[in-house]
Design an enzyme around this catalytic site. Sequence first.
Site, short mmCIF file in Angstrom:
data_model
loop_
_atom_site.label_atom_id
_atom_site.label_comp_id
_atom_site.label_asym_id
_atom_site.label_seq_id
_atom_site.Cartn_x
_atom_site.Cartn_y
_atom_site.Cartn_z
N GLU A 47 75.21 13.23 -14.33
CA GLU A 47 75.63 12.80 -15.77
C GLU A 47 74.67 13.50 -16.89
OE1 GLU A 47 73.67 11.31 -13.36
OE2 GLU A 47 72.11 10.35 -14.57
N ARG A 103 60.63 7.48 -2.61
CA ARG A 103 60.69 7.72 -3.80
C ARG A 103 59.56 8.46 -4.47
NH1 ARG A 103 58.65 2.26 -6.11
NH2 ARG A 103 59.56 3.29 -8.05
N HIS A 138 70.94 14.23 -11.09
CA HIS A 138 71.79 13.54 -12.10
C HIS A 138 72.89 14.33 -12.71
CE1 HIS A 138 68.57 10.32 -12.90
NE2 HIS A 138 67.89 11.29 -12.27
N ILE A 141 64.84 14.40 -11.67
CA ILE A 141 63.83 13.62 -12.65
C ILE A 141 63.06 12.68 -11.66
CG2 ILE A 141 63.47 12.30 -14.72
CD1 ILE A 141 66.15 13.21 -15.85
N ARG A 142 61.84 12.93 -11.44
CA ARG A 142 61.10 12.00 -10.84
C ARG A 142 61.92 11.70 -9.58
NH1 ARG A 142 57.81 7.28 -11.51
NH2 ARG A 142 59.36 6.30 -12.77
N CYS A 154 69.78 9.16 -7.84
CA CYS A 154 68.57 8.84 -8.02
C CYS A 154 67.98 7.44 -7.92
CB CYS A 154 68.08 9.56 -9.33
SG CYS A 154 66.41 9.83 -9.42
N GLY A 212 67.14 5.46 -13.03
CA GLY A 212 66.32 4.76 -13.86
C GLY A 212 64.98 4.13 -12.99
N GLU A 213 64.73 3.01 -12.98
CA GLU A 213 63.52 2.64 -12.28
C GLU A 213 64.14 1.58 -11.20
OE1 GLU A 213 60.61 4.07 -12.33
OE2 GLU A 213 60.06 2.44 -10.57
N SER A 214 63.97 2.05 -9.78
CA SER A 214 64.82 1.42 -8.76
C SER A 214 64.14 -0.05 -8.65
CB SER A 214 64.64 2.13 -7.53
OG SER A 214 63.37 2.32 -7.11
N1 GLN Z 1 61.33 7.32 -9.62
C1 GLN Z 1 62.68 6.64 -9.95
C2 GLN Z 1 62.43 5.28 -8.87
O1 GLN Z 1 61.57 5.30 -7.78
C3 GLN Z 1 64.06 7.15 -9.84
C4 GLN Z 1 63.80 8.30 -10.58
C5 GLN Z 1 65.40 8.31 -11.58
O2 GLN Z 1 66.17 7.36 -11.51
N2 GLN Z 1 65.46 9.25 -12.22
O3 GLN Z 1 63.22 4.54 -9.31
#
Ligand code: GLN
Length: 207
Positions: free
Chosen positions: A178, A111, A176, A140-141, A80, A48-50
């Site tokens: 999942e 990150r 990921h 993903i990112r 992630c 997600g977004e840390s």
């Molecule tokens: N870019 C996200 C972060 O820095 C991590 C990406 C993800 O969990 N898919 O939080």
Amino acid sequence: MRAGVLALQGDVPEHLAATGRLAGAGTPRAVRTPTDLAEVDALFLPGGESTTIARLLSESGLWKPLARRLADGLPVLATCAGLILLARRLTPSPSGPNPPTFGTLDVTVRRNDYGSQRESFEGAVDVDGLPGEPFPGVFIRAPRILEVGREATVLARRGDEVVGVRQGSVWGLTFHPELAGDPRLHGRFLAEARAAVERRAADARPQ
Ligand code: GLN
């Protein structure tokens, strides 16, 4: 053995579904409060977004109880953003300020090190001790693991690059599982977590 998924932000439904599909795993619990956390024996920390997840962990009162459970050996599969939150060291990232971390995993992480959302990709991952085909890695990112310290062990590689580590019962992956439609990593993590929980229960029993 009760598994939980930290359910504050990110790919929570995907982890709940991946775990729920495993035979014998039971229905996983969505963890949103300290009471939820107290009732699980193993935890998934989703992507997600840390920075957002870190903020919500503090606001929900979960940060301190989770830090205590981590110190106490709670089995965790972190993916992630989850890996970012467990890293002992974060290097500055071009994408903005870093979140506070629990410092559990002896790794250095940056990150968003593969670029933006458009640079997300899929690729074969070799997981230590996983029989059969390479694991389909979905990135993903993704964060990059820049350094693996002495307390952590490499668990997964993509070519020469480390994309997963473990330290005891705590696993951290930059990809990921999942989202891969492949249950092998969730299954193996839960089987090991169950064994660890049973060992602890046996050790705690009076002789
Ligand atoms: N870019 C996200 C972060 O820095 C991590 C990406 C993800 O969990 N898919 O939080």
